[in-house]
Design an enzyme around this catalytic site. Sequence first.
Site, PDB file in Angstrom:
ATOM      1  CG  MET A 174      67.347  68.597  73.475  1.00  0.00           C
ATOM      2  SD  MET A 174      67.359  70.115  72.542  1.00  0.00           S
ATOM      3  CE  MET A 174      67.400  69.462  70.872  1.00  0.00           C
TER       4      MET A 174
ATOM      5  CG  ASP B 240      70.103  65.979  72.197  1.00  0.00           C
ATOM      6  OD1 ASP B 240      71.093  66.712  71.967  1.00  0.00           O
ATOM      7  OD2 ASP B 240      69.233  66.256  73.037  1.00  0.00           O
ATOM      8  CG  LEU B 241      74.661  60.737  71.733  1.00  0.00           C
ATOM      9  CD1 LEU B 241      75.540  59.661  71.131  1.00  0.00           C
ATOM     10  CD2 LEU B 241      74.078  60.289  73.060  1.00  0.00           C
ATOM     11  CD  GLU B 242      72.652  68.445  74.640  1.00  0.00           C
ATOM     12  OE1 GLU B 242      73.031  69.133  75.612  1.00  0.00           O
ATOM     13  OE2 GLU B 242      71.488  68.448  74.203  1.00  0.00           O
ATOM     14  CG  ASN B 243      77.731  64.663  77.950  1.00  0.00           C
ATOM     15  OD1 ASN B 243      78.148  65.675  78.499  1.00  0.00           O
ATOM     16  ND2 ASN B 243      76.500  64.195  78.143  1.00  0.00           N
TER      17      ASN B 243
END
Length: 576
Positions: A1, A400-403
């Site tokens: 996000m 929400d781990l976008e990496n």
Amino acid sequence: MERTAPRRRRRRTAHPVLGTAVAVAVTGALTLTGLAGSAQAADVNVAKNAGFESGLANWTCSAGSGSTVASPVHGGTAALKGTPAGQDNAKCVQTVAVKPNSTYTLSSWFQGGYAYLGASGTGTTDVSTWTPGSTGWTQLSTRFTTGASTTSVTVYTHGWYGQAPYFADDVAVTGPDGGGGTDPAPTIPAAPSGLAAGAVTSSSVALSWNAVSGATGYTVYRDGVKAATATGTSATVTGLAADTAYTFSVRATNAAGESAGSASVSARTATQGTGNPGPVTSVPKHAVTGYWQNFNNGATVQKLSDVPAAYDIIAVSFADATATPGAVTFTLDSAGLNGYTVAQFKADIKAKQAAGKNVIISVGGEKGSVAVNSDASATAFADSVYSLIQTYGFNGVDIDLENGLNSTYMTKALRALSAKAGAGLVITMAPQTIDMQSTSGEYFKTALNIKDILTVVNMQYYNSGSMLGCDGKVYSQGTVDFLTALACIQLEGGLAPSQVGLGVPASTRGAGSGYVAPSVVNAALDCLTAGTNCGSFKPSRTYPALRGAMTWSTNWDATAGNAWSNAVGPHVHALP
């Protein structure tokens, strides 16, 4: 996000107002209030499909404005929904057989926007009555007398131009049988299907099941003993012993009697003294998730108490990494939130939970980098998240781990957290589209690894460009096909429909790309749950138990006048 705001132009929404025609209609209708009388013993209801249990059979609605819904209903399992649009007032009519020179009572229950009930072609004086709308069921009633040669009368419901949809149920035209008869007496309904156990506490178990045609209520049995009743398709059985296994079944009921029992389901209550320190609430069968921003990036700054009631799960954004691998921490940005204090924040969490909402802590976000890639870091993650749950009273955690993440160790971390927090723990995920393209991806594998304790995956259908759907075709973001064809990958890849939600931006400013209007989100929900309102892609089967939708964020929603939650929230909650 995204924690920073993409540069986008805000949209303005025009709000329709009632014209003088409404005032005229209202004035004429007021003289009819209070005219309902009691029918004679020999009278019958000459309306057919009066409760809309057979869809729109016997009814005709203008311009395709009518449909039947499973919620809200006044009785049985269905109700009429009339949706005014443009110059159409969502008029639905039925012609009923009547006797000449006879008096009839016309009544119906209404909820929602402006609603009218009337009869025309009576041969004497046509009648109507109205309500300006309500959040609960309200009965309208009037009477008419037929003319000397009148053998049929048209009864109708309608809404008003530019107003919200109305719901109608249990229409009655009570008087002498005009030769057309009435609906047949009810038969014992079929046994319910789809019984499932949801959230548990040390003293309660939440249950849900599929609706049964012709049922007016349901009875829940615990170990063969009647434990609860419900008019809808869910109930929470309370008064249970801690750390105890129970077996549940449900039976459908109506005036004819009680059905056979459903297939049984077992559930164990949580251990006394474990679980979330705040109230553990059930996640609804169809739920709306919204992310709440613990920072100011140009969107409306909110307290938790400002978040609309349409949101069932509120994900507090974000918990961040510490110097210890895997461990996370959370600090309320009081300065950025106009002096919002920790005490107020904790009190607001409790107030939301008292209202039946779940408040969870989201880990990561666009810039968050939490490394859980060893046994030690998995333990640190579980311990630190549980500490936040104890400190603030959160109901669960959002990943929400976008990496990137490691499925092996994130699985260990979440199972360890679940063991600490108890069976009522809410676990959600918000992967990017690329993370859910294949079951071999780490995010997808994590979701499948914890399927027995996972609440919902709300994939982010934005900031991705074109992607592959489950049919192998490429779809562009920002379309109904993008939402449905990519959701199909998760639905056919092993996740239960109740574990799949559609994640979208609340406004054009909420993401760099991929915004879709709320009407497109609702169309995608309809396509996936009922096979209607699809684009060029139509799934091979429907998924009525689809969990719902998510948005980034409640703050961007507020910036746009809460247009997203006002449109998508009621639609999600009305899903079958």
